[in-house]
Structures are given as C-alpha cells and as structure tokens.
Design an enzyme around this catalytic site. Structure first.
Site, PDB file in Angstrom:
ATOM      1  N   HIS A 137      46.313  35.510  23.871  1.00  0.00           N
ATOM      2  CA  HIS A 137      46.828  35.992  25.257  1.00  0.00           C
ATOM      3  C   HIS A 137      47.090  37.509  25.041  1.00  0.00           C
ATOM      4  O   HIS A 137      48.661  37.903  25.191  1.00  0.00           O
ATOM      5  CB  HIS A 137      47.822  34.999  25.684  1.00  0.00           C
ATOM      6  N   ARG A 182      44.151  32.640  33.526  1.00  0.00           N
ATOM      7  CA  ARG A 182      45.084  31.496  33.035  1.00  0.00           C
ATOM      8  C   ARG A 182      44.263  30.167  32.766  1.00  0.00           C
ATOM      9  O   ARG A 182      43.215  29.921  33.202  1.00  0.00           O
ATOM     10  CB  ARG A 182      46.072  30.953  34.228  1.00  0.00           C
ATOM     11  N   GLU A 205      49.835  27.196  25.550  1.00  0.00           N
ATOM     12  CA  GLU A 205      50.041  28.210  24.919  1.00  0.00           C
ATOM     13  C   GLU A 205      51.314  28.156  24.354  1.00  0.00           C
ATOM     14  O   GLU A 205      52.448  27.681  25.196  1.00  0.00           O
ATOM     15  CB  GLU A 205      49.674  29.373  25.610  1.00  0.00           C
TER      16      GLU A 205
HETATM   17  P1  NAP Z   1      45.035  40.232  42.092  1.00  0.00           P
HETATM   18  O1  NAP Z   1      44.484  41.663  42.431  1.00  0.00           O
HETATM   19  O2  NAP Z   1      45.722  39.508  43.226  1.00  0.00           O
HETATM   20  O3  NAP Z   1      43.387  39.459  42.243  1.00  0.00           O
HETATM   21  C1  NAP Z   1      43.177  37.994  42.431  1.00  0.00           C
HETATM   22  C2  NAP Z   1      41.819  37.909  43.332  1.00  0.00           C
HETATM   23  O4  NAP Z   1      41.648  36.211  43.236  1.00  0.00           O
HETATM   24  C3  NAP Z   1      42.111  38.271  44.547  1.00  0.00           C
HETATM   25  O5  NAP Z   1      41.031  39.013  44.967  1.00  0.00           O
HETATM   26  C4  NAP Z   1      42.055  37.094  45.465  1.00  0.00           C
HETATM   27  O6  NAP Z   1      41.591  37.032  46.841  1.00  0.00           O
HETATM   28  C5  NAP Z   1      41.442  36.030  44.529  1.00  0.00           C
HETATM   29  N1  NAP Z   1      41.699  34.789  44.802  1.00  0.00           N
HETATM   30  C6  NAP Z   1      43.087  34.223  44.820  1.00  0.00           C
HETATM   31  N2  NAP Z   1      42.784  32.796  45.072  1.00  0.00           N
HETATM   32  C7  NAP Z   1      41.536  32.576  45.192  1.00  0.00           C
HETATM   33  C8  NAP Z   1      40.802  31.392  45.364  1.00  0.00           C
HETATM   34  N3  NAP Z   1      41.444  30.029  45.619  1.00  0.00           N
HETATM   35  N4  NAP Z   1      39.436  31.412  45.226  1.00  0.00           N
HETATM   36  C9  NAP Z   1      38.865  32.657  45.229  1.00  0.00           C
HETATM   37  N5  NAP Z   1      39.470  33.782  44.929  1.00  0.00           N
HETATM   38  C10 NAP Z   1      40.862  33.626  44.982  1.00  0.00           C
HETATM   39  O7  NAP Z   1      45.138  39.865  40.820  1.00  0.00           O
HETATM   40  P2  NAP Z   1      44.979  40.605  39.258  1.00  0.00           P
HETATM   41  O8  NAP Z   1      45.944  41.894  39.251  1.00  0.00           O
HETATM   42  O9  NAP Z   1      43.585  40.938  39.394  1.00  0.00           O
HETATM   43  O10 NAP Z   1      45.241  39.390  38.341  1.00  0.00           O
HETATM   44  C11 NAP Z   1      44.718  38.263  38.390  1.00  0.00           C
HETATM   45  C12 NAP Z   1      45.185  37.207  37.412  1.00  0.00           C
HETATM   46  O11 NAP Z   1      44.770  37.753  36.064  1.00  0.00           O
HETATM   47  C13 NAP Z   1      46.670  37.197  37.284  1.00  0.00           C
HETATM   48  O12 NAP Z   1      47.309  36.358  38.414  1.00  0.00           O
HETATM   49  C14 NAP Z   1      46.978  36.525  36.009  1.00  0.00           C
HETATM   50  O13 NAP Z   1      46.911  35.390  36.128  1.00  0.00           O
HETATM   51  C15 NAP Z   1      45.877  37.095  35.161  1.00  0.00           C
HETATM   52  N6  NAP Z   1      46.203  38.092  34.216  1.00  0.00           N
HETATM   53  C16 NAP Z   1      46.068  37.664  32.903  1.00  0.00           C
HETATM   54  C17 NAP Z   1      46.451  38.587  31.779  1.00  0.00           C
HETATM   55  C18 NAP Z   1      46.137  38.412  30.426  1.00  0.00           C
HETATM   56  O14 NAP Z   1      46.968  38.972  29.496  1.00  0.00           O
HETATM   57  N7  NAP Z   1      45.158  37.626  29.944  1.00  0.00           N
HETATM   58  C19 NAP Z   1      46.988  39.964  32.118  1.00  0.00           C
HETATM   59  C20 NAP Z   1      47.104  40.144  33.416  1.00  0.00           C
HETATM   60  C21 NAP Z   1      46.838  39.284  34.598  1.00  0.00           C
HETATM   61  P3  NAP Z   1      42.035  38.099  47.900  1.00  0.00           P
HETATM   62  O15 NAP Z   1      41.732  39.616  47.262  1.00  0.00           O
HETATM   63  O16 NAP Z   1      41.250  37.725  49.013  1.00  0.00           O
HETATM   64  O17 NAP Z   1      43.448  37.755  47.946  1.00  0.00           O
END
Ligand code: NAP
Length: 326
Positions: free
Chosen positions: A285, A237, A266
């Site tokens: 995006h 994000r 955005e």
């Molecule tokens: P996810 O599996 O929940 O992974 C997020 C990771 O970040 C987790 O491992 C979490 O740790 C870690 N985390 C959370 N808060 C943190 C902090 N304060 N410091 C350090 N690490 C932290 O989610 P995902 O499916 O990979 O998606 C991640 C993000 O990508 C989404 O939330 C979204 O905003 C973004 N995204 C963007 C697009 C795009 O179109 N560009 C598409 C999809 C997603 P833990 O494992 O310990 O909980």
C-alpha cells in the site's frame, strides 16, 4: 479556550510546531492500537482528529463527546462512518488532488512491472539463475500501443489514463458512474460497459472508491471475461476485488499477471500466497508513499482541521450536510 487536536498520522516537526502554536496537540507518532489508554484519554478531550489508517467506529465516536471535525490524511474515506458523522454534526475532510499524480505513478509502476515481469526476473538474477541469454520463457508483454481499461475515471483514474494515452500510445476504455466528455476529448477515451471493458482491455486498472456498490465488484465472473493475456492492476482498495477469485484466476493462468498495491486485509496476512506468486507484483500500500506527497497530504489535512475548528469551511469537505456556517 484552547481547542485540542489528537493527531495520529505522520507530521513533520515543523508542521507539529506550527499546530502547537494555536492548539493543544496530543501526538501519537506510532499508534499500534486505538485501545492504548493514552489515546483513549486524548480522544475524550479532542475537538479535532488528524490521522490515517484507523477505522473509526460509532463506538469510538461515543468516546469522543467533544469531537467537531476529522481530517483524514487520505483521499479514500472508507474507514469512516460518514452517515454517522453527519448525524453527529462532525465534519469529515480528506486530501484529494495532492496525491493524484504519485498514486498514478504507482499504478503505472505496477502496470509495467507486472507486464514485463520485472520483480520475477530481478529475483531470477538474485538467485544466480542468469547463466545464459534469456529466452521466450522469460518474455513479458508490451504495454505501449495496447488497450488500457480504467475501472473508475476520477482524479487518479484520469491521471493513470493520461500516462497510458500520452506516454505509451494506449487506447483508453473506461467504466465510470458518470460520463467524462472532457477526458474523452483530451485522451480519445471511450466509455463502455464494465463487461465490454473486461473482455477488450489488455491492461485493466482499478481506481474506484470502496463503497457498498463497489465492494467485490471484480469477482470470478469478471476474471472469466478477461483475456488470458490480461494484466490486472488494483491501486484502489483491496475489497473492491474478490481476492479468492483473483488468486484462482492468477494460479490457473486465466489471466497473465497482477500488480497489487492494496489487499482485502492489510497488512497482508503471512498465509497469503500473493507475494510468492511469480505472476504477481505486490506492494505494501505505497500508492501515495513518497516524502513529498505524504508531507503535502499531512499539510492539507492540517489546513482542513484548522479551518474546521476555526469555524471556516474546510477545503475538502466529504459530508457537506454536516456543515452549518456560523
Ligand atoms: P475520485 O476522483 O472520486 O474518483 C473515483 C471515480 O470512481 C469517480 O470518477 C466516480 O464516478 C467513480 N465511481 C464511484 N463509484 C462508482 C461505481 N459504483 N461504479 C463506477 N464508478 C464509480 O477519487 P480518486 O481521487 O481518483 O481516488 C480513487 C480511490 O483511490 C480512493 O477512493 C482510494 O480508495 C484509492 N486510493 C488509493 C491509494 C493507494 O495508496 N493505493 C491512494 C489514493 C487513493 P463519478 O465521477 O461519476 O463520481
């Protein structure tokens, strides 16, 4: 009584027809503004919402007194007031997993394009400037064999790292809230403090969710720790990064290049310099934006809303606390 669903994300004809067999559906294929009177009218009657990219505020929820569940067509849920939804007993669902690989592909697309200056050099040809063999002034940097620093090592972070480690022979460092021993074994990844990652990585890729703890996580100090040759990629994000500090770091060549799919605001405002900077690859995006994945995401959201409104536990429940089985 037939329950009512207000859908404002992209659904295909087949998905819409199936949903209409069991629910009354108010469908907005293009929603320019939540202030549209027809949208507000449908909101007042809705038991379920299905959509993406709309900021849901407590004020908007006040206008949806019947609402029982929201199925977002996204994995990130920073557009929703989770605590407020829980307080009101409204279930919130997202769409993890189905977009992981596509979003990781976008991450790697940006890593390669930024490191190898693909957009800048494609433009160089388009402008008619390719008149002799290119020289050092147009060389990029290798990606294979370099150190990849993942900020966030969840589903998408792991999928990007898998591409780097297994496809490009990269050493993987990661900074994440919790340790990931299985991924350390699989990919030879090493967990480290954020500052260490920033100073050691050649390619830095951000995949943490936007939360109060991650807002502006990467700012002036953090860009100052990166190598001058660093390639910085954000597919999480925009607000996880201080955009002003990033622009400064790129303009002054404190870092080499950036690949960006997400921005503080955005669509990107017309006055933003980012799309015009030669060392930036900017995309609108598109992380999950393929035909296959957007269809799968919409389907997952429809499965979630159907289960929620039928009193079953949805597959992807963000606010477990709001769930009370009948
Ligand atoms: P996810 O599996 O929940 O992974 C997020 C990771 O970040 C987790 O491992 C979490 O740790 C870690 N985390 C959370 N808060 C943190 C902090 N304060 N410091 C350090 N690490 C932290 O989610 P995902 O499916 O990979 O998606 C991640 C993000 O990508 C989404 O939330 C979204 O905003 C973004 N995204 C963007 C697009 C795009 O179109 N560009 C598409 C999809 C997603 P833990 O494992 O310990 O909980």
């Amino acid at each position: 009584m037939t329950q009512r669903i207000l859908a404002y994300g992209r659904l295909n004809d087949d998905q819409l027809a199936k949903l209409r067999r069991d629910f009354h559906v108010d469908y907005f294929a293009h929603l320019d503004s939540p202030d549209e009177p027809a949208f507000r009218a449908a909101l007042r009657e809705a038991h379920g919402l299905v959509g993406a990219s709309l900021k849901i505020t407590p004020a908007l929820l006040d206008e949806a007194p019947q609402l029982r569940a929201i199925a977002s067509i996204s994995v990130g849920y920073d557009n929703y007031p989770v605590d407020e939804l829980t307080r009101r007993g409204i279930l919130l669902c997202n769409t993890p997993d189905v977009l992981t690989e596509t979003t990781a592909d976008t991450g790697f697309l940006l890593i390669l394009a930024a490191a190898r200056r693909a957009v800048e050099l494609a433009e160089f040809i388009r402008q008619g400037d390719w008149r002799s063999s290119i020289g050092e002034a147009h060389f990029g940097s290798d990606v294979h064999g370099k150190t990849l620093g993942m900020i966030g090592f969840g589903r998408i972070g792991a999928a990007v790292a898998r591409r780097g480690a297994l496809g490009f022979g990269m050493r993987v460092l990661y900074s994440n809230a919790s340790p990931k021993p299985a991924l350390e074994n699989e990919l030879g990844a090493t967990r480290c403090e954020l500052d260490e990652l920033l100073s050691q990585a050649d390619v830095i890729c951000v995949t943490v969710p936007l939360t109060p703890a991650t807002e502006k996580l990467i700012g002036r100090r953090e860009f100052g720790l990166m190598k001058p040759s660093a390639v910085f990629v954000n597919i999480a994000r925009g607000k996880v990064v201080n955009e002003t500090a990033m622009i400064q770091a790129l303009k002054s060549r404190q870092i080499q290049a950036a690949g960006l799919d997400v921005f503080e605001q955005e669509p990107l405002p017309s006055e933003s310099p980012l799309p015009f900077m030669t060392n930036v690859v900017a995309l609108p995006h598109i992380g999950s934006a393929t035909h296959e994945t957007r269809t799968a995401m919409a389907q997952r959201a429809l499965d979630n809303i159907r289960l929620a409104l039928e009193g079953e536990r949805p597959i992807d429940l963000v606010n477990d606390e709001a769930w009370s089985p009948a």
